[in-house]
Design a protein around this motif. Structure first.
Motif, PDB file in Angstrom:
ATOM      1  N   THR A   7      12.570  11.005   2.655  1.00 16.20           N
ATOM      2  CA  THR A   7      13.660  10.267   2.034  1.00 16.20           C
ATOM      3  C   THR A   7      13.242   8.807   1.884  1.00 16.20           C
ATOM      4  O   THR A   7      12.718   8.207   2.816  1.00 16.20           O
ATOM      5  N   ARG A   9      15.275   6.159   0.767  1.00 14.34           N
ATOM      6  CA  ARG A   9      16.362   5.191   0.666  1.00 14.34           C
ATOM      7  C   ARG A   9      16.911   4.898   2.058  1.00 14.34           C
ATOM      8  O   ARG A   9      16.773   5.694   2.965  1.00 14.34           O
ATOM      9  N   PRO A  11      19.630   4.813   4.896  1.00 14.19           N
ATOM     10  CA  PRO A  11      19.082   4.278   6.138  1.00 14.19           C
ATOM     11  C   PRO A  11      17.805   4.979   6.600  1.00 14.19           C
ATOM     12  O   PRO A  11      17.273   4.640   7.648  1.00 14.19           O
ATOM     13  N   GLU A  16      13.329  -1.402   1.420  1.00 13.13           N
ATOM     14  CA  GLU A  16      13.079  -0.790   0.119  1.00 13.13           C
ATOM     15  C   GLU A  16      11.737  -0.042   0.119  1.00 13.13           C
ATOM     16  O   GLU A  16      10.749  -0.510   0.687  1.00 13.13           O
ATOM     17  N   LEU A  65      20.950   3.775  -7.006  1.00 13.28           N
ATOM     18  CA  LEU A  65      21.807   4.360  -5.974  1.00 13.28           C
ATOM     19  C   LEU A  65      22.625   3.297  -5.257  1.00 13.28           C
ATOM     20  O   LEU A  65      22.142   2.200  -5.006  1.00 13.28           O
ATOM     21  N   GLU A  66      23.849   3.644  -4.937  1.00 13.01           N
ATOM     22  CA  GLU A  66      24.689   2.796  -4.105  1.00 13.01           C
ATOM     23  C   GLU A  66      24.756   3.431  -2.734  1.00 13.01           C
ATOM     24  O   GLU A  66      25.150   4.579  -2.599  1.00 13.01           O
ATOM     25  N   VAL A  67      24.353   2.696  -1.731  1.00 14.06           N
ATOM     26  CA  VAL A  67      24.415   3.167  -0.356  1.00 14.06           C
ATOM     27  C   VAL A  67      25.627   2.529   0.274  1.00 14.06           C
ATOM     28  O   VAL A  67      25.765   1.300   0.265  1.00 14.06           O
ATOM     29  N   ARG A  68      26.518   3.342   0.793  1.00 11.13           N
ATOM     30  CA  ARG A  68      27.745   2.803   1.408  1.00 11.13           C
ATOM     31  C   ARG A  68      27.417   1.739   2.442  1.00 11.13           C
ATOM     32  O   ARG A  68      26.543   1.931   3.270  1.00 11.13           O
ATOM     33  N   ARG A  72      23.869  -2.601  -3.963  1.00 13.93           N
ATOM     34  CA  ARG A  72      23.425  -1.635  -4.947  1.00 13.93           C
ATOM     35  C   ARG A  72      21.994  -1.921  -5.348  1.00 13.93           C
ATOM     36  O   ARG A  72      21.658  -3.015  -5.766  1.00 13.93           O
TER      37      ARG A  72
END
Length: 77
Positions: A7, A9, A11, A16, A65-68, A72
């Motif tokens: 993965t 992204r 967390p 980045e 992607l928007e990560v909570r 963004r």
């Protein structure tokens, strides 16, 4: 699923993803889908083109992607 693709992204990654990480994931994907670890000379160009295209698509995906709880993408303005 290709288990060697990680993965890229948060967390899962604290920062980045680098171009190298994105390209490595793209390469693993193309290897899995094509069934070739190293393509024959007559397939090298199409293999490399696929890796490049998938790396670009992956970078665009990660950027959008928007990560909570986070900003963004990598170029939030």
């Amino acid at each position: 699923m290709c288990r060697s693709i990680k993965t890229l992204r948060p967390p899962a990654l604290p920062e980045e993803a680098t171009e190298e990480e994105v390209r490595a994931a793209a390469l693993q994907y193309v290897r899995k889908v094509s069934g070739f670890r190293a393509p024959a000379a007559h397939n090298q160009e199409v293999f490399e083109r696929a890796v490049d295209e998938i790396a670009r698509a992956t970078a665009a995906l990660l950027d959008g992607l928007e990560v909570r709880g986070g900003a963004r993408g990598s170029q939030a303005s």
